[in-house]
Design an enzyme around this catalytic site. Structure first.
Site, PDB file in Angstrom:
ATOM      1  N   HIS A 166      29.556  59.539  58.768  1.00 17.81           N
ATOM      2  CA  HIS A 166      30.725  60.427  58.776  1.00 17.81           C
ATOM      3  C   HIS A 166      30.393  61.745  59.477  1.00 17.81           C
ATOM      4  CE1 HIS A 166      31.538  57.993  55.007  1.00 17.81           C
ATOM      5  NE2 HIS A 166      32.658  57.822  55.688  1.00 17.81           N
ATOM      6  N   GLY A 202      34.773  55.483  63.353  1.00 18.59           N
ATOM      7  CA  GLY A 202      33.456  54.907  63.614  1.00 18.59           C
ATOM      8  C   GLY A 202      33.552  53.511  64.213  1.00 18.59           C
ATOM      9  N   GLU A 203      32.660  53.214  65.139  1.00 17.46           N
ATOM     10  CA  GLU A 203      32.574  51.849  65.684  1.00 17.46           C
ATOM     11  C   GLU A 203      32.042  50.869  64.643  1.00 17.46           C
ATOM     12  OE1 GLU A 203      30.300  51.824  69.286  1.00 17.46           O
ATOM     13  OE2 GLU A 203      31.927  52.723  70.454  1.00 17.46           O
ATOM     14  N   SER A 257      26.679  52.916  55.381  1.00 10.42           N
ATOM     15  CA  SER A 257      27.954  52.629  54.722  1.00 10.42           C
ATOM     16  C   SER A 257      27.909  53.232  53.321  1.00 10.42           C
ATOM     17  CB  SER A 257      28.148  51.111  54.614  1.00 10.42           C
ATOM     18  OG  SER A 257      29.126  50.816  53.636  1.00 10.42           O
TER      19      SER A 257
END
Ligand code: PAF
Length: 289
Positions: free
Chosen positions: A48, A158-159, A196
């Site tokens: 993030h 985000g990719e 994550s």
């Protein structure tokens, strides 16, 4: 070279109601060329931070939203287990140079009587779309609301959630929404595991095995790019992950923007995967060639 930062607002503000959001956004727009939005569900990590850094680095006034969106969780998924860390998130965003944090509650985002949702198809149909029915409707609906509330010129995603990025990009094009979507590369641990918020639920033993997903993707992508049979390589990668204890939901070669399966490497090709390790579902993807 980032544009100089606004001087009227050295401190980050937090808006929890729509009137507060409107007030602060209007002030942020004064004298700034652009307003950027970074939508999040909180529990912020370095992935993030890369999104916020990318937004702040453009010189835009940066708004980060934190909202754990109930509409994108299936009834079988544990919404109450989703990690929350308001104090930690605010400290992180302050340190990143974010200008405004938008933290609506559920009643603000979904007032009684609401009757409209955004139901994406195309890139939303397969993969996460079939494994998590309703997920992309919930995601696209809240993202469309965030765009309407903040009215950003640009938004950063985000990719890591590749399919989400394509669904949002398609939605913005299809609905003629006046903003630009920017994808930011996945941030990984040193051993390759994609960051994550859910990684914290891996046991120690699972955490040691988790990078095998990225390694399987990297190995397979390289072999496909070198001309190997995609069908055979994908089959072998799924089998190897199963032996490692992963429950593989999918590991597929797709056309990046449309998420349609493809048989051979091509410039837009992407390998995408979702696999369960214990109670944690890991998502990852990489370009091929
Ligand atoms: O990627 C996420 O965290 C969420 O799906 C998003 C884009 C913030 C919408 O709730």
């Amino acid at each position: 070279m980032p544009a100089p930062r606004d001087s009227y607002n050295p401190d980050m503000h937090v808006a929890r109601t729509l009137p507060e959001l409107t007030h602060y956004c209007a002030r942020l727009r004064e004298g700034r060329t652009a307003l950027a939005l970074v939508p999040t569900m909180g529990a912020l990590h370095a992935g993030h931070r890369a999104l916020v850094d990318a937004a702040v680095g453009t010189g835009a006034a940066t708004v980060t939203s934190i909202f754990v969106n109930p509409l994108q969780f299936a009834p079988t998924e544990d919404l109450s287990r989703y990690p929350r860390d308001e104090a930690g998130d605010l400290a992180t965003l302050d340190a990143c140079g974010c200008d405004l944090v938008w933290m609506p509650d559920v009643a603000t985002m979904y007032p009684p009587g609401g009757a409209t949702t955004v139901d994406p198809s195309g890139p939303a149909e397969r993969w996460e779309g079939s494994h998590r029915p309703g997920h992309f409707r919930g995601m696209a609906t809240v993202v469309a609301k965030l765009f309407g509330q903040v009215r950003p010129d640009v938004a950063f995603f985000g990719e890591k959630d590749w399919q989400q990025l394509q669904v949002v990009t398609r939605m913005v094009a299809d609905l003629h929404l006046p903003l630009r979507i920017v994808g930011v590369p996945t941030v990984r641990e040193a051993d390759g595991l994609a960051l994550s918020s859910r990684n914290r639920f891996l046991s120690e033993a699972e955490r040691r095995r988790a990078p095998n997903l990225y390694q399987a993707l990297a190995r397979t992508a390289q072999a496909i790019a070198a001309g190997g049979s995609a069908a055979e390589l994908l089959h072998a990668a799924r089998a190897a992950l199963a032996v490692d204890g992963f429950g593989v939901d999918y590991l597929a070669l797709v056309d990046g923007p449309t998420l349609e399966p493809i048989a051979t490497a091509q410039p837009r090709a992407r390998l995408i995967a979702a696999a369960r390790l214990g109670t944690v579902r890991l998502l990852d993807n990489i370009p091929v060639g």
